[in-house]
Enzyme design. Structure first.
Site, PDB file in Angstrom:
ATOM      1  N   HIS A   1     -31.901 -42.297   9.070  1.00 43.78           N
ATOM      2  CA  HIS A   1     -32.618 -43.547   8.799  1.00 43.78           C
ATOM      3  C   HIS A   1     -31.640 -44.555   8.207  1.00 43.78           C
ATOM      4  O   HIS A   1     -30.761 -44.191   7.443  1.00 43.78           O
ATOM      5  CB  HIS A   1     -33.763 -43.298   7.808  1.00 43.78           C
TER       6      HIS A   1
ATOM      7  N   ASP B   1     -40.357 -40.375  12.301  1.00 45.26           N
ATOM      8  CA  ASP B   1     -40.700 -40.458  13.734  1.00 45.26           C
ATOM      9  C   ASP B   1     -40.679 -39.072  14.381  1.00 45.26           C
ATOM     10  O   ASP B   1     -41.455 -38.775  15.288  1.00 45.26           O
ATOM     11  CB  ASP B   1     -39.704 -41.365  14.462  1.00 45.26           C
TER      12      ASP B   1
END
Ligand code: MLT
Length: 421
Positions: free
Chosen positions: A299, A356
């Site tokens: 991320h 995700d």
């Protein structure tokens, strides 16, 4: 904290420093261009604070995420999405009376104007759900008086997002629409409108409804991410809330943002279609010359782990166990997760499974179609977009967003006759 000092062309300047609740430091350069003639340059805004906000706090180094000061771990465990809507948009968790009022108003406003069905019918059934969602959110404005209280707009937009998400699924599947029930909460109504039978009483699986509710909470807001910043940008022109969140949907649809969860499942599917040889794809991920990239890992903000992913990892185990899912894609996902958590290559590069990755697994287990995954992201994020839009308009320092640039094109020149071009 003392002012920040800057020297340009031998002249010294001082600019005030703003310190946030958690000690973050921002240099207030609102007067920079007026005093120095220079502008700051920060492509992608990775070093630029666009606003001062009281909604969400992220500490990327330590994996901290809080909505209005409450840790995401506590909110995911102890609240419902309706409570998060109240917290993000109006600043506080609701009491029981306000919570019931929110739930019933959202259920009432989930009955959207029948005219939307004509808008939907203009799309090919192969259209991507996010394109349909953005268009229908813009269209929804046409059926309501947006000059009313912004609180009515807020709840109509949030409720309408739920119905539009389900209607888009039903239209693409060629199924009749299912109306929302006044007796259900937001997550339950979503499932009822997605998978229910017209005219029959709701029959919602509470394990799945709770999993959806938790996913909505975890996706609700995330500071000034790309889609929230887009919603603020459009809203800063005093465009309506409907137009602003429609733009947010467009930003979220990008594979670098909300589209990543769909890309996770497409990656798992391609690995399975190629015989399920995970080692081959792990080696490709490590090979700089390879175009293959692992989706759903790492991320840009969280440097060690995404707190939402830690919560969803447990939730994924619970949902898969409750539903007794036996899905080869989910087996590949689990093996890939193990490698990412143990293999030095991924650990050193902090390529841990992110929100995700796990949301893709859960949506797959809940039999949400892969191309609807980003719509599910929007269903949670609508609360954050609305909160950010409202905070911006309520800000005493409100102004239209109009960044500057550094021009690097041609100097002034004359137009040559076409015979000489
Ligand atoms: C999000 O939740 O919006 C994503 O993690 C992306 C981001 O915060 O930039």
């Amino acid at each position: 904290m003392s002012d920040a000092k800057l020297t340009i062309n031998g002249k010294d300047y001082e600019f005030p420093v703003v310190e946030g609740t958690e000690g973050e430091v921002g240099i207030d350069v609102a007067r920079l261009r007026g005093e120095t003639g220079a502008v700051s340059l920060d492509p992608g805004y990775g070093n630029t604070g666009s606003c001062q906000s009281a909604i969400t706090y992220i500490d990327g180094e330590n994996g901290v995420l809080r909505y209005r000061g409450y840790p995401i771990e506590d909110l995911a465990e102890k609240t419902t999405f309706e409570e998060i809507i109240s917290l993000l948009v109006w600043g506080e968790l609701p009491d029981e009376e306000r919570l019931e009022e929110l739930r019933t108003t959202l259920a009432e406003y989930a009955v959207i104007d029948e005219g939307i069905k004509d808008v939907l019918s203009g799309f090919p059934r192969t259209a991507h759900p996010m394109a349909m969602l953005s268009a229908c959110m813009s269209a929804l404005e046409s059926y309501y008086d947006t000059s009313g209280s912004s609180d009515e707009d807020v709840l109509r937009v949030i409720a309408g997002m739920n119905t539009l998400a389900a209607y888009i699924y039903r239209y693409k599947q060629g199924l009749p629409y299912v109306y929302p029930s006044k007796d259900l909460n937001y997550a339950e109504n979503f499932l009822h409108m997605m998978y229910g039978t017209p005219g029959e009483d709701p029959d919602v699986n509470e394990v799945i409804a709770e999993a959806i509710d938790k996913l909505l909470i975890l996706h609700a807001d995330h500071e000034q991410n790309c889609s929230a910043s887009t919603t603020r940008m459009v809203g800063s022109a005093k465009a309506t809330l409907y137009a602003s969140v429609a733009a947010g949907v467009g930003a979220l649809s990008g594979p670098l943002h909300g589209g990543a969860n769909q890309r996770v499942l497409e990656m798992l599917q391609s690995i399975q279609d190629d015989g399920g040889d995970l080692e081959k794809y792990i080696d490709l991920a490590k090979d700089k010359s390879s175009e293959f990239r692992l989706m759903g890992f790492g991320h840009r903000v969280y440097k060690n782990f995404d707190p939402r992913a830690k919560i969803l990892k447990t939730s994924a185990d619970d949902v898969l166990a409750d539903l007794g899912k036996d899905d080869p894609l989910l087996d590949i996902a689990r093996d890939l997760e193990q490698v990412a958590l143990e293999d030095e290559f991924f650990v050193k590069r902090r390529l841990y499974p992110n929100v995700d990755f796990y949301s893709g697994i859960i949506y797959r287990a809940l039999e949400v179609p892969t191309e609807m995954f980003t719509v599910m992201f929007a269903l949670g994020r609508i609360s954050g977009w609305v909160a950010q839009w409202k905070e911006m308009l309520d800000d005493p320092a409100f102004r239209i967003h109009r960044p500057r640039q550094i021009y690097i094109g041609e100097g002034e020149r004359e137009i040559p006759p076409i015979s000489e071009r």
